[in-house]
Structure formats: C-alpha cells, structure tokens
Design a protein around this motif. Structure first.
Motif, PDB file in Angstrom:
ATOM      1  N   VAL A 184     102.202 -22.017 -44.818  1.00 11.65           N
ATOM      2  CA  VAL A 184     102.527 -22.608 -43.542  1.00 11.65           C
ATOM      3  C   VAL A 184     103.617 -23.630 -43.350  1.00 11.65           C
ATOM      4  O   VAL A 184     104.426 -23.901 -42.783  1.00 11.65           O
ATOM      5  N   LEU A 185     103.200 -24.672 -44.628  1.00 14.58           N
ATOM      6  CA  LEU A 185     104.370 -25.599 -45.137  1.00 14.58           C
ATOM      7  C   LEU A 185     105.591 -25.341 -45.708  1.00 14.58           C
ATOM      8  O   LEU A 185     106.583 -26.275 -45.353  1.00 14.58           O
ATOM      9  N   ARG A 186     105.518 -24.137 -46.153  1.00 14.77           N
ATOM     10  CA  ARG A 186     106.840 -23.674 -46.915  1.00 14.77           C
ATOM     11  C   ARG A 186     107.970 -23.680 -46.111  1.00 14.77           C
ATOM     12  O   ARG A 186     108.164 -23.244 -45.307  1.00 14.77           O
ATOM     13  N   ASP A 187     108.992 -24.388 -46.553  1.00 15.94           N
ATOM     14  CA  ASP A 187     110.250 -24.553 -45.865  1.00 15.94           C
ATOM     15  C   ASP A 187     110.672 -25.054 -44.618  1.00 15.94           C
ATOM     16  O   ASP A 187     111.472 -24.772 -43.831  1.00 15.94           O
ATOM     17  N   HIS A 188     109.377 -25.814 -44.167  1.00 16.55           N
ATOM     18  CA  HIS A 188     109.481 -26.394 -42.820  1.00 16.55           C
ATOM     19  C   HIS A 188     109.418 -27.818 -43.048  1.00 16.55           C
ATOM     20  O   HIS A 188     109.052 -28.375 -44.015  1.00 16.55           O
ATOM     21  N   THR A 189     109.729 -28.481 -42.083  1.00 22.08           N
ATOM     22  CA  THR A 189     109.728 -30.108 -42.273  1.00 22.08           C
ATOM     23  C   THR A 189     108.569 -30.236 -40.965  1.00 22.08           C
ATOM     24  O   THR A 189     108.593 -30.035 -39.902  1.00 22.08           O
ATOM     25  N   THR A 190     107.493 -30.616 -41.584  1.00 20.71           N
ATOM     26  CA  THR A 190     106.103 -30.651 -40.614  1.00 20.71           C
ATOM     27  C   THR A 190     105.672 -32.227 -40.547  1.00 20.71           C
ATOM     28  O   THR A 190     105.610 -32.979 -41.421  1.00 20.71           O
ATOM     29  N   VAL A 191     105.721 -32.562 -39.466  1.00 15.80           N
ATOM     30  CA  VAL A 191     104.709 -33.773 -39.110  1.00 15.80           C
ATOM     31  C   VAL A 191     103.402 -33.762 -39.074  1.00 15.80           C
ATOM     32  O   VAL A 191     102.470 -32.864 -38.325  1.00 15.80           O
ATOM     33  N   LEU A 192     102.900 -34.494 -39.854  1.00 19.28           N
ATOM     34  CA  LEU A 192     101.425 -34.600 -39.934  1.00 19.28           C
ATOM     35  C   LEU A 192     100.717 -35.611 -39.043  1.00 19.28           C
ATOM     36  O   LEU A 192     100.879 -36.765 -38.893  1.00 19.28           O
ATOM     37  N   THR A 193      99.813 -35.021 -38.411  1.00 14.57           N
ATOM     38  CA  THR A 193      99.185 -35.994 -37.521  1.00 14.57           C
ATOM     39  C   THR A 193      97.420 -35.808 -37.750  1.00 14.57           C
ATOM     40  O   THR A 193      96.947 -34.844 -38.003  1.00 14.57           O
ATOM     41  N   GLY A 194      96.683 -36.687 -37.090  1.00 12.63           N
ATOM     42  CA  GLY A 194      95.246 -36.752 -37.289  1.00 12.63           C
ATOM     43  C   GLY A 194      94.529 -38.091 -37.652  1.00 12.63           C
ATOM     44  O   GLY A 194      95.427 -38.934 -37.918  1.00 12.63           O
TER      45      GLY A 194
ATOM     46  N   SER B  18     108.366 -42.154 -44.240  1.00 11.34           N
ATOM     47  CA  SER B  18     108.950 -41.318 -45.492  1.00 11.34           C
ATOM     48  C   SER B  18     108.676 -39.894 -45.347  1.00 11.34           C
ATOM     49  O   SER B  18     107.666 -39.432 -44.574  1.00 11.34           O
ATOM     50  N   LEU B  19     109.487 -39.217 -45.892  1.00  8.27           N
ATOM     51  CA  LEU B  19     109.439 -37.682 -45.927  1.00  8.27           C
ATOM     52  C   LEU B  19     109.180 -37.158 -47.272  1.00  8.27           C
ATOM     53  O   LEU B  19     109.737 -37.716 -48.195  1.00  8.27           O
ATOM     54  N   LEU B  20     108.083 -36.546 -47.328  1.00  7.33           N
ATOM     55  CA  LEU B  20     107.556 -36.251 -48.695  1.00  7.33           C
ATOM     56  C   LEU B  20     107.994 -34.788 -49.066  1.00  7.33           C
ATOM     57  O   LEU B  20     107.778 -33.858 -48.326  1.00  7.33           O
ATOM     58  N   PRO B  21     109.095 -34.453 -50.127  1.00  6.44           N
ATOM     59  CA  PRO B  21     109.465 -33.271 -50.525  1.00  6.44           C
ATOM     60  C   PRO B  21     108.411 -32.454 -51.207  1.00  6.44           C
ATOM     61  O   PRO B  21     107.703 -32.972 -51.936  1.00  6.44           O
ATOM     62  N   LEU B  22     108.056 -31.254 -50.800  1.00  5.29           N
ATOM     63  CA  LEU B  22     107.158 -30.499 -51.206  1.00  5.29           C
ATOM     64  C   LEU B  22     107.756 -29.452 -52.400  1.00  5.29           C
ATOM     65  O   LEU B  22     108.797 -29.236 -52.303  1.00  5.29           O
ATOM     66  N   ASP B  23     107.111 -29.358 -53.605  1.00 10.59           N
ATOM     67  CA  ASP B  23     107.753 -28.785 -54.766  1.00 10.59           C
ATOM     68  C   ASP B  23     108.017 -27.239 -54.455  1.00 10.59           C
ATOM     69  O   ASP B  23     108.747 -26.545 -55.098  1.00 10.59           O
ATOM     70  N   PHE B  24     107.268 -26.549 -53.389  1.00 10.28           N
ATOM     71  CA  PHE B  24     107.466 -25.435 -53.060  1.00 10.28           C
ATOM     72  C   PHE B  24     108.495 -25.014 -51.933  1.00 10.28           C
ATOM     73  O   PHE B  24     108.752 -23.977 -51.464  1.00 10.28           O
ATOM     74  N   GLY B  25     109.135 -26.020 -51.612  1.00 10.87           N
ATOM     75  CA  GLY B  25     110.097 -26.006 -50.422  1.00 10.87           C
ATOM     76  C   GLY B  25     109.595 -26.718 -49.210  1.00 10.87           C
ATOM     77  O   GLY B  25     108.467 -26.214 -48.860  1.00 10.87           O
ATOM     78  N   GLY B  26     110.269 -27.677 -48.560  1.00  9.43           N
ATOM     79  CA  GLY B  26     109.946 -28.029 -47.283  1.00  9.43           C
ATOM     80  C   GLY B  26     109.601 -29.398 -47.410  1.00  9.43           C
ATOM     81  O   GLY B  26     109.658 -30.106 -48.636  1.00  9.43           O
ATOM     82  N   TYR B  27     109.443 -29.923 -46.302  1.00  5.43           N
ATOM     83  CA  TYR B  27     108.954 -31.581 -46.423  1.00  5.43           C
ATOM     84  C   TYR B  27     107.926 -31.869 -45.442  1.00  5.43           C
ATOM     85  O   TYR B  27     107.706 -31.205 -44.629  1.00  5.43           O
ATOM     86  N   VAL B  28     107.254 -32.912 -45.809  1.00  9.16           N
ATOM     87  CA  VAL B  28     106.126 -33.413 -44.854  1.00  9.16           C
ATOM     88  C   VAL B  28     106.077 -34.906 -44.662  1.00  9.16           C
ATOM     89  O   VAL B  28     106.778 -35.498 -45.173  1.00  9.16           O
ATOM     90  N   ILE B  29     106.072 -35.104 -43.296  1.00 10.77           N
ATOM     91  CA  ILE B  29     106.218 -36.508 -42.916  1.00 10.77           C
ATOM     92  C   ILE B  29     104.768 -37.056 -42.383  1.00 10.77           C
ATOM     93  O   ILE B  29     104.129 -36.206 -41.500  1.00 10.77           O
ATOM     94  N   ASP B  30     104.156 -37.888 -43.021  1.00 10.61           N
ATOM     95  CA  ASP B  30     102.794 -38.314 -42.535  1.00 10.61           C
ATOM     96  C   ASP B  30     103.023 -40.121 -42.524  1.00 10.61           C
ATOM     97  O   ASP B  30     103.075 -40.777 -43.368  1.00 10.61           O
ATOM     98  N   THR B  31     103.386 -40.737 -41.132  1.00 11.01           N
ATOM     99  CA  THR B  31     103.443 -41.909 -41.235  1.00 11.01           C
ATOM    100  C   THR B  31     102.541 -42.366 -39.952  1.00 11.01           C
ATOM    101  O   THR B  31     102.239 -41.575 -38.943  1.00 11.01           O
TER     102      THR B  31
END
Ligand code: GDP
Ligand code: ZN
Length: 400
Positions: free
Chosen positions: A267-277, A316-329
């Motif tokens: 689901v995260l692969r090659d997307h830029t995902t905002v993490l909330t919760g 900050s944006l965390l680059p994922l090693d399999f492609g894509g980014y996650v942002i968790d702030t």
C-alpha cells in the motif's frame, strides 16, 4: 517654502494617493453572484477551501517561479529529463558552473532543508531571491517539494527553485490567520492508523480523518493495528463492516506478530503517504516492521542533522527502501476539518449524502427532526450506528 509647508504638502499628497488607491481597489472588487440555495452556498465555500488542483493552489508568484524554472531547464538539459529517469550526478564530477540537480525535500528546518537527490541527501540553504511574500503561504518550502538544487562541489547545496506542486496539505498559520502553512507538498494518500485495543478503537477519529483526507483530495486508507488483541471476532467484524461497505481500503495488521505487514508495504510502495493516528497505536512499530533499516536510518539522519546549524526539525519525509515516502509529524496529525460547516457535514458521509435529500425538511440536521431519512436508515441498520454517532459528535464541534 518653509519646512512646515513642505511637510504639509507631502502629507496631503500622500493622503490623496492613499484615497486614489482605495478607490481603485474598491472598483476592482467583483460582486459575488447571488447564491441559489444553501446547498450551493455550502459547496461554494467548500470549493474555496479545497486545495485539490494545482491551478487552484498555485500561489501568486508561482507563475514567475515556473518561468524561472523553465529558464533553468533550458539552461541545463539535466533537469529536462523526466523525473523517473533522473539520477543524481556523482559529486565527484568536475564542476565549473554550479551543477543543477533535481531532488525532493525530506526535512525542513528554519532556513535549511535536507534534499534527497537519489543516491545521497544533502543540506541546502534557500536562494535569497525565493520568498513567500504574496504566495498566501507562510513557508517558502515544505517537505515533499520537488526542487532544483545547485551544488558547487561542496557538500551543501542551494535550493534555486521549487517545482510546481501537485497537491498540498495546508493549515491556517498559527500567527497569521489569513495565511496558510504548507505542511506537506505532493503527498497522495493518508494512512489513518488506529489500534483495536490499547488504545481502544476510536471510530470518530477515523471518520474525522477520512473527511479531512477527502477535503484535501488525498486517498484515505485505514490501518487497524494490534489485531492480535482481538478477542471477539463478531465485534471486530461489526466495527470494520461500515468501512468495507464504503469501499475504503482496510489494512489489518499486528506489528507484534507480523500480520498484514506485507500488505501494508504494498500500500505504501511508490506513494507519498501521510501517517495519522493517536500516539500509541503502533505507527513507529509498523514503520519499523515494513522497513527494517528505517529505525537506523532515522537515527542517522537526526544525529547528522543535529550537528548542523539548525537543530529543530519541523517535519520530515522518510524515504522507504522499497520506494515511496512516509511523513509522520505531530503537526500533520492536527490537520482537521477546517472549512466544514454543520450544514454540509452529512455530505461528507457518503452513505448519508445519498439519503439527505429524502428528509422531510430540506434543512434537516438529521439529529432530531421527524421524518428524517437518515435516522430511519440508522434504525433499520442500513447506516451504521457507529458512523451516525461520529456524525453527531463531529456535528457538535463544527461551526454553524
Ligand atoms: P506510536 O506512538 O503510534 O508510534 O506507537 P508505538 O509504535 O510506539 O507503539 C506503542 C506501543 O504499542 C508499544 O509498546 C508497542 O510495543 C505496542 N504495539 C505496537 N504494535 C503492536 C501490535 O500490533 N500489537 C500489540 N499487542 N502491541 C503493539
Ligand atoms: Zn434528516
């Protein structure tokens, strides 16, 4: 002429000029068309607050910025290549003129950014001519921005231009209410993380985030973590049923025993995902499970960062090693339902929006009016009671 007369003359002239300015400004104002009914009005307002298309969010001055980027593109064939083909130049390459490279901002701090250039990430300052003035935003650059960087053989770079943004997630600025702060640029989905227990599943928060994602034109996905703590399967199924019915993608995980981690990665692969919760639902545990090197890398980034000139990283944006980014702030988690009014809330619950025009009263609030199609649907279980409770709770917190 005496000094006094001179000063008086200057003062009068300034006043005249001010008056003339005011007049022309007033004339420039176009009269707003009369609105047809309250639904149109709600949607007009809603539309103004939606920052979906680039054209709509293009700040003033962006056109000039685009032009300067175009010029740079012509001057340097390197950045003319499509992004996916782009590979950063080796830092060892001879540098006469500054090298122009394209990268993505992964960390922003006061006056400094860290830019990911593909094979390396470097600290960059901002070219002095870049300004946020007249853009409607308080920040010039945000995490997720694609930028053009010049590098002159040294380990640090300079951001020369910010490339057009696909989307932005913005919120009203804390100090200047008429301006907005871009929290993240170019993100495309929101992963709403909740836990089944510890803390208890909080449906209202999930529903709030679903609405916020929709308003910002981002795909909302739900991840329910800690499913190893599910004891009553029937209760669990009943809780997730409304989201399945709405066609929202659900990822059921346990960071503890590894359930669903593979699916989460996809689901995260090659997307830029905002993490909330909420804090404690397991966001960090999940990130470490999908990307084993992440913990190490995050630590490395922050220690290198803290040796730099600016230590307070805003996001900050965390680059994922399999492609894509996650942002968790934490800043992102605050993003709320700015611009949603009580009268249009039901339109953000798709299962209610379908029925809203069947109520007896056209301005039905769906709370206590007779002959309300939505309350009837709740009574017959056609609409989930939990979702309706969310509606009631969110309604109470919204402006008229
Ligand atoms: P965050 O605040 O959202 O980043 O949450 P953390 O990742 O720090 O996790 C909070 C707590 O929940 C930690 O004690 C984790 O060990 C625990 N935890 C995380 N995921 C799971 C899970 O899938 N199952 C259970 N039982 N506990 C978990
Ligand atoms: Zn109603």
């Amino acid at each position: 002429m005496t000094d006094y007369n001179k000063a008086m003359k200057k003062h009068l002239r300034t006043q005249e000029l001010r008056k003339a300015c005011k007049k022309t400004k007033r004339r420039q104002k176009t009269k707003k068309p009369r609105r047809k009914n309250w639904i149109d009005a709600a949607y007009d307002e809603y539309d103004e607050l939606k920052f979906d298309t680039f054209e709509r969010i293009m700040p003033r001055g962006e056109r000039e910025r685009r032009r300067s980027v175009e010029q740079m593109t012509n001057a340097n064939a390197e950045i003319n290549r499509p992004e996916e083909e782009f590979t950063a130049k080796s830092p060892q390459e001879p540098s006469g003129d500054p090298d122009r490279l394209q990268g993505q901002v992964i960390e922003v701090s006061t006056g400094m950014c860290r830019v990911n250039l593909g094979e390396e990430s470097i600290l960059c300052s901002l070219r002095g001519s870049l300004t946020a003035a007249e853009t409607g935003f308080t920040n010039i650059v945000a995490v997720g921005d694609r930028v053009v960087v010049s590098k002159n053989g040294s380990s640090e770079g300079v951001i020369e231009a910010i490339l057009p943004r696909d989307k932005i997630l913005a919120r009203p600025d804390v100090f200047y209410n008429h301006l907005r702060q871009i929290v993240v640029a170019n993100a495309d989905q929101v992963l709403i993380v909740a836990s089944w227990r510890q803390p208890h599943l909080w449906a209202e928060l999930i529903d709030r985030y679903l609405i916020a994602s929709e308003i910002n034109d981002l795909t909302g996905l739900i991840c329910i973590n800690k499913i190893d703590l599910v004891e009553d399967q029937a209760e669990f199924k009943a809780a997730i049923h409304p989201y399945l019915q709405l066609g929202i993608q659900l990822i059921l995980t346990s960071a503890r025993d590894g359930t669903g981690i593979h699916q989460l990665r996809e689901v995260l692969r090659d997307h830029t995902t905002v993490l909330t919760g909420l804090s404690g639902v397991g966001k960090s545990s999940l990130l470490n499970a999908v990307h084993t090197g992440l913990q190490l890398r995050t630590k490395q980034v922050s220690s290198r960062w803290s040796q730099g000139r600016h230590t307070t990283s805003l996001s900050s944006l965390l680059p994922l090693d399999f492609g894509g980014y996650v942002i968790d702030t934490p800043g992102i988690r605050e993003f709320g339902l700015v611009g949603v009014h009580r009268s249009d809330l039901a339109y953000h619950f798709p299962e209610m929006a379908r029925l809203a025009n069947r109520c007896q009263f056209t301005d039905c609030t769906h709370l206590d009016e007779p002959a309300c199609a939505i309350r009837r649907a709740v009574a017959t279980n056609a609409i989930s009671e939990n979702r309706y409770h969310s509606y009631q709770k969110i309604y109470a917190t919204l402006p008229e």
